[in-house]
Write a protein that holds these residues in place. Structure first.
Motif, mmCIF file in Angstrom:
data_model
loop_
_atom_site.group_PDB
_atom_site.id
_atom_site.type_symbol
_atom_site.label_atom_id
_atom_site.label_comp_id
_atom_site.label_asym_id
_atom_site.label_seq_id
_atom_site.Cartn_x
_atom_site.Cartn_y
_atom_site.Cartn_z
ATOM 1 N N ASN A 66 -64.136 -9.174 -15.131
ATOM 2 C CA ASN A 66 -63.556 -10.523 -15.035
ATOM 3 C C ASN A 66 -62.111 -10.448 -14.541
ATOM 4 O O ASN A 66 -61.696 -11.231 -13.681
ATOM 5 N N THR A 67 -61.362 -9.507 -15.078
ATOM 6 C CA THR A 67 -59.974 -9.320 -14.653
ATOM 7 C C THR A 67 -59.913 -8.938 -13.181
ATOM 8 O O THR A 67 -59.074 -9.447 -12.426
ATOM 9 N N LEU A 70 -60.554 -11.964 -10.961
ATOM 10 C CA LEU A 70 -59.359 -12.816 -10.864
ATOM 11 C C LEU A 70 -58.348 -12.220 -9.887
ATOM 12 O O LEU A 70 -57.747 -12.940 -9.077
ATOM 13 N N ARG A 73 -59.462 -12.849 -6.344
ATOM 14 C CA ARG A 73 -59.219 -14.240 -5.928
ATOM 15 C C ARG A 73 -57.761 -14.451 -5.521
ATOM 16 O O ARG A 73 -57.472 -15.190 -4.589
ATOM 17 N N ARG A 74 -56.861 -13.790 -6.230
ATOM 18 C CA ARG A 74 -55.438 -13.927 -5.906
ATOM 19 C C ARG A 74 -55.087 -13.294 -4.565
ATOM 20 O O ARG A 74 -54.059 -13.610 -3.982
#
Length: 99
Positions: A66-67, A70, A73-74
């Motif tokens: 999950n990390t 993220l 996505r950044r």
């Protein structure tokens, strides 16, 4: 009861038989069955512990994935879309592998 008398009270098979009014062979058979049952229970509990450790590891991996998602996505707009797509597919494949 047999286990207590034999292991805790340190009585012989004959002494246990005398106390319980059963034969020495009956004491022996009962102890053998009891020990086997305890071994089966221990085996089951051991497997449960392995399963718990595996589940904890799986949850930690999910959290890390999950990390990572993220972070990917950044990176949009800063990294070529093809690279991001490959990374995203790799993360999805890892997630499937642990389920």
């Amino acid at each position: 009861r047999l286990l207590d008398l034999y292991f805790l009270d340190d009585l012989s098979l004959g002494e246990i038989g005398d106390r319980l009014h059963i034969t020495r062979q009956a004491v022996f058979d009962g102890l053998r069955r009891s020990v086997r049952q305890l071994e089966r229970i221990e085996t089951s509990l051991g497997l449960a512990q392995v399963r718990q450790r595996s589940d904890r590891r799986r949850r930690r991996i999910h959290t890390r994935l999950n990390t990572l998602e993220l972070a990917v996505r950044r990176l949009r707009g800063r990294v070529a879309p093809g690279v991001l797509n490959r990374i995203t597919r790799a993360v999805v494949a890892m997630r499937r592998a642990i389920e």
